[in-house]
Scaffold this active site. Structure first.
Site: not given
Length: 189
Positions: A15, A20, A64, A66
């Site tokens: 990531y 993001h 993470y 969320n």
């Protein structure tokens, strides 16, 4: 007075360069500018860089995106901070790529990381720096889009955005939010 700068993103190499994770990228640039401790400490479910010369910490939650609220709530409790002493940096689909907006408070705007923080802190009253990443053409492409890397054509602009975001944070630390609004709230080209 801001005592914790919190960049949002997802942990893990896969990531690292995704849209993001622009919050992590700006946080890394802040660490570099402030010459914070080279080694991070693992605390409050976050990677934390202590910037002793500036009386601030820079954090990258490792829960993470969320579940960012879990890390932020622990950070606030561990460092005995109030919500108005944090500055959260995150990607925003609703702003075009290159747009940066500093706000004192507000809703999540549908951003799940921000929603998690609001839910855990039970308030929308905390400063945030929104970094525009634009929106994909079709709504069903959102997850794939935010988890994709910036393309080669965007790289130069993204580097300017990261540096502007970091400079914005430095302004906030030095002059406060109100005096930094005009500088921060720009479209980078």
């Amino acid at each position: 007075m801001i005592k914790a700068v919190i960049g949002l993103g997802n942990p893990g190499k896969q990531y690292e360069k995704t849209r993001h994770n622009i919050g992590f990228m700006v946080a890394d640039a802040v660490v570099s500018h402030l010459k914070c401790s080279k080694k991070y400490i693992e605390k409050s479910f976050s990677h934390i860089y202590e910037c002793h010369d500036h009386d601030v910490i820079v954090a990258k939650p490792q829960t993470y995106m969320n579940n960012s609220g879990i890390a932020v709530k622990n950070l606030i409790e561990d460092y005995k901070l109030s919500p108005d002493e944090i500055l959260v940096i995150y990607d925003d689909l609703d702003l075009p790529l290159g747009t940066v907006k500093l706000r004192k408070k507000g809703s999540s705007g549908g951003h799940r990381g921000l929603q998690s923080i609001i839910q855990e802190l039970k308030t929308e009253s905390f400063p945030r720096l929104r970094i525009g990443i634009g929106r994909p053409e079709r709504k069903e492409q959102v997850v794939e889009y935010v988890l994709s890397s910036f393309d080669k054509k965007e790289q130069l602009l993204v580097e300017k955005i990261i540096q502007h975001g970091a400079q914005c944070v430095l302004n906030v630390l030095k002059y406060g939010i109100d005096k930094s609004m005009n500088f921060c709230n720009q479209k980078i080209v």
